[in-house]
Design a protein around this motif. Structure first.
Motif, PDB file in Angstrom:
ATOM      1  N   PRO A  92       0.815  -1.218   0.000  1.00 25.06           N
ATOM      2  CA  PRO A  92       0.000   0.000   0.000  1.00 25.06           C
ATOM      3  C   PRO A  92       0.847   1.266   0.000  1.00 25.06           C
ATOM      4  O   PRO A  92       1.956   1.291   0.538  1.00 25.06           O
ATOM      5  CB  PRO A  92      -0.789  -0.118   1.303  1.00 25.06           C
ATOM      6  CG  PRO A  92       0.119  -0.886   2.210  1.00 25.06           C
ATOM      7  CD  PRO A  92       0.913  -1.818   1.342  1.00 25.06           C
ATOM      8  N   THR A  93       0.336   2.310  -0.594  1.00 28.67           N
ATOM      9  CA  THR A  93       0.941   3.635  -0.556  1.00 28.67           C
ATOM     10  C   THR A  93      -0.097   4.620  -0.019  1.00 28.67           C
ATOM     11  O   THR A  93      -1.179   4.748  -0.573  1.00 28.67           O
ATOM     12  CB  THR A  93       1.387   4.090  -1.957  1.00 28.67           C
ATOM     13  OG1 THR A  93       2.420   3.218  -2.426  1.00 28.67           O
ATOM     14  CG2 THR A  93       1.925   5.516  -1.928  1.00 28.67           C
ATOM     15  N   GLY A  94       0.223   5.294   1.074  1.00 28.98           N
ATOM     16  CA  GLY A  94      -0.665   6.296   1.636  1.00 28.98           C
ATOM     17  C   GLY A  94      -1.640   5.772   2.666  1.00 28.98           C
ATOM     18  O   GLY A  94      -2.440   6.535   3.205  1.00 28.98           O
ATOM     19  N   PHE A  95      -1.600   4.470   2.964  1.00 31.23           N
ATOM     20  CA  PHE A  95      -2.506   3.887   3.952  1.00 31.23           C
ATOM     21  C   PHE A  95      -1.926   2.555   4.410  1.00 31.23           C
ATOM     22  O   PHE A  95      -0.910   2.092   3.892  1.00 31.23           O
ATOM     23  CB  PHE A  95      -3.909   3.683   3.374  1.00 31.23           C
ATOM     24  CG  PHE A  95      -3.989   2.573   2.361  1.00 31.23           C
ATOM     25  CD1 PHE A  95      -4.510   1.327   2.704  1.00 31.23           C
ATOM     26  CD2 PHE A  95      -3.541   2.761   1.067  1.00 31.23           C
ATOM     27  CE1 PHE A  95      -4.572   0.304   1.778  1.00 31.23           C
ATOM     28  CE2 PHE A  95      -3.603   1.743   0.127  1.00 31.23           C
ATOM     29  CZ  PHE A  95      -4.116   0.501   0.492  1.00 31.23           C
ATOM     30  N   ALA A  96      -2.564   1.931   5.408  1.00 30.61           N
ATOM     31  CA  ALA A  96      -2.136   0.620   5.901  1.00 30.61           C
ATOM     32  C   ALA A  96      -3.296  -0.362   5.791  1.00 30.61           C
ATOM     33  O   ALA A  96      -4.468   0.027   5.917  1.00 30.61           O
ATOM     34  CB  ALA A  96      -1.661   0.717   7.350  1.00 30.61           C
ATOM     35  N   ASN A  97      -2.978  -1.619   5.556  1.00 33.16           N
ATOM     36  CA  ASN A  97      -3.990  -2.664   5.416  1.00 33.16           C
ATOM     37  C   ASN A  97      -4.913  -2.702   6.646  1.00 33.16           C
ATOM     38  O   ASN A  97      -4.457  -2.890   7.773  1.00 33.16           O
ATOM     39  CB  ASN A  97      -3.303  -4.011   5.233  1.00 33.16           C
ATOM     40  CG  ASN A  97      -4.286  -5.157   5.105  1.00 33.16           C
ATOM     41  OD1 ASN A  97      -5.452  -4.963   4.773  1.00 33.16           O
ATOM     42  ND2 ASN A  97      -3.816  -6.368   5.366  1.00 33.16           N
ATOM     43  N   GLY A  98      -6.220  -2.517   6.417  1.00 36.06           N
ATOM     44  CA  GLY A  98      -7.209  -2.625   7.481  1.00 36.06           C
ATOM     45  C   GLY A  98      -7.314  -1.424   8.395  1.00 36.06           C
ATOM     46  O   GLY A  98      -8.242  -1.353   9.212  1.00 36.06           O
ATOM     47  N   ARG A  99      -6.400  -0.447   8.285  1.00 41.32           N
ATOM     48  CA  ARG A  99      -6.441   0.736   9.128  1.00 41.32           C
ATOM     49  C   ARG A  99      -7.257   1.830   8.445  1.00 41.32           C
ATOM     50  O   ARG A  99      -7.172   2.036   7.239  1.00 41.32           O
ATOM     51  CB  ARG A  99      -5.032   1.261   9.411  1.00 41.32           C
ATOM     52  CG  ARG A  99      -4.223   0.405  10.385  1.00 41.32           C
ATOM     53  CD  ARG A  99      -4.748   0.574  11.809  1.00 41.32           C
ATOM     54  NE  ARG A  99      -3.920  -0.130  12.775  1.00 41.32           N
ATOM     55  CZ  ARG A  99      -2.949   0.422  13.473  1.00 41.32           C
ATOM     56  NH1 ARG A  99      -2.673   1.705  13.311  1.00 41.32           N
ATOM     57  NH2 ARG A  99      -2.256  -0.290  14.333  1.00 41.32           N
ATOM     58  N   ILE A 100      -8.038   2.554   9.236  1.00 42.82           N
ATOM     59  CA  ILE A 100      -8.863   3.623   8.680  1.00 42.82           C
ATOM     60  C   ILE A 100      -7.985   4.771   8.181  1.00 42.82           C
ATOM     61  O   ILE A 100      -7.104   5.249   8.895  1.00 42.82           O
ATOM     62  CB  ILE A 100      -9.867   4.148   9.726  1.00 42.82           C
ATOM     63  CG1 ILE A 100     -10.918   3.080  10.032  1.00 42.82           C
ATOM     64  CG2 ILE A 100     -10.540   5.421   9.241  1.00 42.82           C
ATOM     65  CD1 ILE A 100     -11.930   3.498  11.088  1.00 42.82           C
ATOM     66  N   LEU A 101      -8.233   5.201   6.966  1.00 41.21           N
ATOM     67  CA  LEU A 101      -7.612   6.397   6.413  1.00 41.21           C
ATOM     68  C   LEU A 101      -8.695   7.469   6.322  1.00 41.21           C
ATOM     69  O   LEU A 101      -9.644   7.326   5.560  1.00 41.21           O
ATOM     70  CB  LEU A 101      -7.012   6.122   5.034  1.00 41.21           C
ATOM     71  CG  LEU A 101      -6.479   7.357   4.296  1.00 41.21           C
ATOM     72  CD1 LEU A 101      -5.290   7.951   5.047  1.00 41.21           C
ATOM     73  CD2 LEU A 101      -6.087   7.014   2.872  1.00 41.21           C
ATOM     74  N   SER A 102      -8.547   8.521   7.100  1.00 44.46           N
ATOM     75  CA  SER A 102      -9.566   9.578   7.142  1.00 44.46           C
ATOM     76  C   SER A 102      -9.169  10.731   6.237  1.00 44.46           C
ATOM     77  O   SER A 102      -7.990  11.033   6.055  1.00 44.46           O
ATOM     78  CB  SER A 102      -9.737  10.089   8.576  1.00 44.46           C
ATOM     79  OG  SER A 102     -10.141   9.053   9.433  1.00 44.46           O
ATOM     80  N   PHE A 103     -10.153  11.367   5.679  1.00 49.46           N
ATOM     81  CA  PHE A 103      -9.928  12.548   4.863  1.00 49.46           C
ATOM     82  C   PHE A 103     -11.070  13.530   5.107  1.00 49.46           C
ATOM     83  O   PHE A 103     -12.181  13.137   5.445  1.00 49.46           O
ATOM     84  CB  PHE A 103      -9.846  12.194   3.377  1.00 49.46           C
ATOM     85  CG  PHE A 103     -11.060  11.505   2.845  1.00 49.46           C
ATOM     86  CD1 PHE A 103     -12.090  12.228   2.248  1.00 49.46           C
ATOM     87  CD2 PHE A 103     -11.211  10.135   2.949  1.00 49.46           C
ATOM     88  CE1 PHE A 103     -13.222  11.594   1.769  1.00 49.46           C
ATOM     89  CE2 PHE A 103     -12.343   9.490   2.473  1.00 49.46           C
ATOM     90  CZ  PHE A 103     -13.356  10.228   1.892  1.00 49.46           C
ATOM     91  N   ILE A 104     -10.758  14.805   4.974  1.00 45.80           N
ATOM     92  CA  ILE A 104     -11.748  15.849   5.205  1.00 45.80           C
ATOM     93  C   ILE A 104     -12.644  15.984   3.976  1.00 45.80           C
ATOM     94  O   ILE A 104     -12.168  16.053   2.846  1.00 45.80           O
ATOM     95  CB  ILE A 104     -11.064  17.196   5.496  1.00 45.80           C
ATOM     96  CG1 ILE A 104     -10.144  17.077   6.710  1.00 45.80           C
ATOM     97  CG2 ILE A 104     -12.094  18.297   5.719  1.00 45.80           C
ATOM     98  CD1 ILE A 104     -10.856  16.762   7.986  1.00 45.80           C
TER      99      ILE A 104
END
Length: 472
Positions: free
Chosen positions: A244-256
């Motif tokens: 992955p680039t910019g995130f992790a497997n299974g982890r929440i990636l939040s954006f505004i």
């Protein structure tokens, strides 16, 4: 002077042009080699004068040096363009520079016009390492953007210039015993004015075999992709996996919600045995309401139904390597999809996507999920400062634009369950509007860190998740 001649002079003015150049190229990868194309003279730049919209050519000078110091012109608004070279889909050592500027000419006045010309294409080099050269008898790399491919032979040292965007690659190898191999790494995303160096090497894999090592962009420079090379009894192909680039497997990636400066979010699929199927699915009802097809979509399939579904999700902003069936690498890009994901003014929405890859030998990757959270502006948790080993106190900062801080509670994640954190110190205002800070108590950290979030009004809303980590 007669009245008619006065009116004509009032409708004319003058302008003077100054052309500056910026030949800076940002190197995106590390390499021991560097090639440099010749830098052109400003006097050799072409200059074109257009109407304000750029639709009509008014005048053209083949060389900047052919222009006089002051240009007489009718009054009005204009667009000036200057360039050197040709914009092409791929060529060795032929950079293209351009610049533009809008300006106005007023009657009986002289306007100073300044324009800076910069490189407008992408520079790409291939760096064959010494260990790689010794392991293979012959080798070459084909690269292409939107046009014909360029061949980087074993003796090629020049850099190539491509149109910015996706640049595809194909690697052909011949071992010392004559065995021929071919690999098709995923295309790289390039930007104008940047230099991408593809480093290719081999290394021992610790089990008696050799790995092909490819590092071709920022996301893989410190974590190179390795592919086991055949030819050893102990060399075993790995099952498909995903970087992955910019995130992790299974982890929440939040954006505004509404953010336009989203960093790249993509997944690089690696299948040494060749991609047989690459399925993506979602359990987000909100995403399916966007017309995202229900069930798994096979991005490697070529039947009519799959092709139709592939086009639907492309139109929704999800991008991926085309014709990936049989490739060893493919890219799945979520970056353009993220700003278009459904949002809610009252609560933050979470959208989960699942990726399952099977190679031509029937092996499948471990479960992989991309979790994207569309977070309402005005309620977010900032990245906490790392804390010393053994500490159970963490300082956090958050933004709250609407509502009362008395409704804020902190939570930590333990074995999949969210539990309340105590506040060691009360919430305080900072000197920045709507930004608050406080100190919370958490359990002693594990090596993976501690996930935390904020809870507003007993779960009416939740902030994004952040991870507290140990000081390295």
């Amino acid at each position: 002077m007669g009245c008619g001649m006065e009116d004509e002079v009032d409708q004319e003015g003058y302008w003077m042009l100054q052309v500056d150049t910026d030949f800076t190229i940002t190197t995106e990868t590390k390499s021991s080699t560097e090639s440099r194309a010749s830098v052109p003279s400003v006097n050799d730049f072409v200059v074109e004068l257009y109407n304000a919209s750029g639709s009509t050519l008014v005048q053209k000078w083949e060389h900047f040096s052919d222009m006089g110091e002051t240009i007489r012109s009718k009054t009005g608004d204009f667009l000036l363009k200057t360039y050197y070279g040709e914009q092409h889909t791929g060529a060795f050592e032929k950079p293209y520079y351009e610049g533009s500027s809008s300006f106005s000419v007023k009657g009986k006045q002289t306007t100073q016009v300044a324009v800076t010309a910069r490189i407008a294409n992408t520079k790409v080099s291939v760096n064959y390492k010494e260990g790689f050269k010794n392991y293979f008898k012959d080798y070459s790399m084909k690269m292409a953007s939107t046009g014909d491919s360029l061949l980087f032979s074993k003796n090629e040292t020049r850099a190539a210039f491509f149109e910015p965007g996706k640049v595809g690659m194909s690697l052909a190898l011949t071992k010392q015993d004559g065995t021929q191999l071919s690999y098709s790494p995923a295309s790289i995303s390039t930007e104008k004015g940047k230099h991408y160096i593809i480093n290719i090497d081999v290394s021992e894999n610790g089990s008696g075999g050799m790995d092909l090592v490819i590092a071709f962009d920022k996301s893989t420079e410190n974590r190179p992709i390795t592919i086991s090379l055949p030819g050893s009894a102990t060399a075993v192909k790995s099952p498909p996996f995903i970087l992955p680039t910019g995130f992790a497997n299974g982890r929440i990636l939040s954006f505004i919600v509404g953010a336009t400066d989203i960093e790249p979010v993509s997944a690089l699929v690696i299948a040494e045995g060749g991609i047989s199927s690459c399925k993506i699915s979602t359990d987000s009802y909100d995403v399916m309401k966007m017309n995202w097809p229900i069930g798994a979509i096979d991005l490697a399939a070529t039947d009519a139904s799959s092709v139709t579904n592939q086009q639907i999700i492309r139109d929704l902003g999800f991008d991926f390597t085309p014709s990936m069936n049989g490739l060893q690498m493919a890219e799945l890009d979520f970056t353009k999809l993220i700003p278009l994901l459904p949002t809610n003014s009252q609560v933050d929405l979470t959208h989960t996507f699942y990726i399952e890859v099977t190679d031509e030998e029937g092996d499948t990757n471990a479960r992989f999920s991309v979790v994207l959270q569309s977070m309402n502006p005005g309620f977010r948790l900032f990245k906490p400062v790392d804390i010393p080993i053994g500490s159970t106190l963490a300082n956090i900062r958050f933004e709250l634009c609407e509502g009362s801080i008395n409704q804020i509670k902190a939570e930590y994640l333990s074995y999949g369950v969210w539990s309340a954190c105590e506040f060691e110190k009360p919430i305080e205002k900072t000197n920045i509007v709507n930004i608050y800070s406080c100190t919370i108590k958490i359990p002693a950290l594990t090596t993976q860190g501690q996930s935390i979030r904020l809870n507003y009004n007993n779960g009416a809303r939740y902030s994004n998740e952040q991870v507290i980590e140990y000081l390295k």
